[in-house]
Scaffold this motif. Structure first.
Motif, mmCIF file in Angstrom:
data_model
loop_
_atom_site.group_PDB
_atom_site.id
_atom_site.type_symbol
_atom_site.label_atom_id
_atom_site.label_comp_id
_atom_site.label_asym_id
_atom_site.label_seq_id
_atom_site.Cartn_x
_atom_site.Cartn_y
_atom_site.Cartn_z
ATOM 1 N N ALA A 197 11.802 -2.779 -6.265
ATOM 2 C CA ALA A 197 10.596 -3.507 -5.868
ATOM 3 C C ALA A 197 9.921 -2.923 -4.640
ATOM 4 C CB ALA A 197 10.941 -4.975 -5.608
ATOM 5 N N GLY A 215 8.058 -0.258 -4.307
ATOM 6 C CA GLY A 215 6.754 0.371 -4.459
ATOM 7 C C GLY A 215 6.362 0.512 -5.911
ATOM 8 N N ARG A 231 6.469 -3.225 -7.035
ATOM 9 C CA ARG A 231 5.651 -3.975 -6.083
ATOM 10 C C ARG A 231 4.681 -4.896 -6.830
ATOM 11 N NH1 ARG A 231 3.414 -2.458 -0.773
ATOM 12 N NH2 ARG A 231 1.447 -3.542 -0.444
ATOM 13 N N LEU A 238 13.854 -8.963 -3.644
ATOM 14 C CA LEU A 238 13.298 -7.623 -3.813
ATOM 15 C C LEU A 238 14.404 -6.596 -3.607
ATOM 16 C CD1 LEU A 238 10.249 -8.264 -1.476
ATOM 17 C CD2 LEU A 238 10.244 -8.463 -3.959
ATOM 18 N N CYS A 251 15.830 -2.799 -3.406
ATOM 19 C CA CYS A 251 15.407 -1.422 -3.175
ATOM 20 C C CYS A 251 16.652 -0.578 -2.926
ATOM 21 C CB CYS A 251 14.456 -1.321 -1.980
ATOM 22 S SG CYS A 251 15.198 -1.812 -0.413
ATOM 23 N N SER A 280 9.146 -0.265 2.712
ATOM 24 C CA SER A 280 8.146 -0.666 1.725
ATOM 25 C C SER A 280 8.481 -2.032 1.134
ATOM 26 C CB SER A 280 8.054 0.391 0.621
ATOM 27 O OG SER A 280 7.101 0.016 -0.348
ATOM 28 N N ALA A 281 9.765 -2.261 0.847
ATOM 29 C CA ALA A 281 10.181 -3.560 0.312
ATOM 30 C C ALA A 281 9.933 -4.664 1.337
ATOM 31 C CB ALA A 281 11.646 -3.510 -0.081
ATOM 32 N N VAL A 325 6.367 -5.646 1.201
ATOM 33 C CA VAL A 325 6.107 -6.554 0.079
ATOM 34 C C VAL A 325 6.568 -7.962 0.433
ATOM 35 C CG1 VAL A 325 6.588 -7.050 -2.346
ATOM 36 C CG2 VAL A 325 6.286 -4.684 -1.602
#
Length: 254
Positions: free
Chosen positions: A14, A16, A20, A35, A37, A43-44, A47
Motif C-alpha cells: 500500500a 504507492g 495507494r 497499510l 509495505c 510513502s505508506a 497514505v
C-alpha cells in the motif's frame, strides 16, 4: 451510508501506485485500513496521514511477504489493530521485473513467484483463519493482471505468477465459500504512474492508440473495483476475475 462502513481491511503493497489508490478508496468508503509495505515506509505513512486527515483510521505495518511467517504476522497485527476483526484483504503486493527467458535464473523466477503468488497464498490462508474465528465472513481480492491471459515479452515469470493468482482465487472461492468468504481477482491493464510516460513513451503511445476508452488506467480505477468487490453490492460475486483495462481486452488480435 458508505459502501465499506465498519469494515477493517488490510491492503498489501500500500506504499504507492495501485496499493495507494486501493487504500484511499477503501478509507473513503468507510473502512479502517491497515497499510502493509516492505520498503516504502515513508510513502505508506503519507497514505496513512491522508486517511487520518480525512477522519479515517489507518496503521502502517512493515513486512517482507516472501517470508510465510511474516505474512501471518502482518495479518495478525492488522486484526489485532482492528479489535480482533478483519473483514477484507487485498493482496496487491507484487514485483514486475523485465527479464527474457534466455538468461532468466531459477532465483529470478522464485523472487517473482514468492512475492506475487506465494505471499497471496499465505496471506489469504492467515486472513481466512481470522475471518472464520469471527464467523462474519469476509472478502479477499487478489490483484492479478491482464497479462495473466495475454503475455508480454520478458514477463514470463510475472505472467505465470498472475495466471496462478487468478486460479488460486477461483480455488479459494470454491473452498472458502462455505464460511461466507468471497475470493475474487481484479486484473488491471496499464495503470499510469509517475515517470511512466517519460520512461516508456512508445509503450504509452501504443496503449493510448489501442485502448477503446482512450486513456491509461488510474490507481483509483483499481481501487473502485476492489471497493465494489469488498462491499455488500458484491455479496453474490465470488471466483470472478474483474478486468479493469479500459476495454483493451476486447480488441481483436488479428
Amino acid at each position: 451510508m458508505r459502501l465499506l462502513e465498519g469494515q477493517v481491511a488490510l491492503v498489501t503493497g500500500a506504499g504507492g501506485g495501485i496499493g495507494r489508490g486501493i487504500a484511499l478508496r477503501f478509507a473513503e468508503q468507510g473502512a479502517a485500513v491497515a497499510l502493509h509495505c516492505r520498503t516504502s515506509v515513508e510513502s505508506a505513512r503519507e497514505v496513512a496521514s491522508l486517511v487520518e486527515d480525512s477522519g479515517g483510521r489507518a496503521v502502517v505495518l512493515q513486512a517482507d511477504l516472501t517470508d510465510e511467517d511474516a505474512c501471518r504476522r502482518v495479518v495478525r497485527e492488522a486484526a489485532e489493530w482492528g479489535d480482533g476483526r478483519l473483514t477484507a484483504l487485498v493482496n496487491n503486493a507484487a514485483v514486475q521485473p523485465v527479464r527474457e527467458l534466455d538468461g532468466m535464473t531459477a532465483s529470478d523466477w522464485r523472487t517473482v513467484v514468492d512475492t506475487n503468488l506465494t505471499s497471496v497464498f499465505a496471506c489469504t490462508q492467515a486472513a481466512v483463519e481470522v475471518m472464520r474465528e469471527r464467523g462474519e465472513g469476509g472478502s479477499v481480492t487478489h490483484i492479478a493482471s491482464i497479462e495473466a491471459s495475454a503475455p508480454a515479452p520478458a514477463h514470463a515469470h510475472y505472467c505465470a505468477s498472475k495466471a496462478a493468482v487468478v486460479m488460486h482465487a477461483r480455488s479459494a472461492a470454491l473452498e472458502y465459500g462455505r464460511y461466507g468468504i468471497r475470493v475474487n481477482t481484479v486484473s488491471p491493464g496499464l495503470i499510469d504512474r509517475e515517470g511512466l510516460a517519460e520512461g516508456w513513451p512508445e509503450g504509452v503511445e501504443r496503449w493510448q492508440r489501442a485502448v477503446p476508452l482512450g486513456r491509461l488506467g488510474r490507481a483509483e480505477d483499481v481501487g473502485d473495483a476492489c471497493a465494489f468487490l469488498a462491499s455488500p453490492l458484491a455479496s453474490w460475486v465470488s471466483g470472478h476475475d474483474l478486468v479493469v483495462d479500459g476495454g483493451i481486452s476486447a480488441r481483436p488480435t488479428w
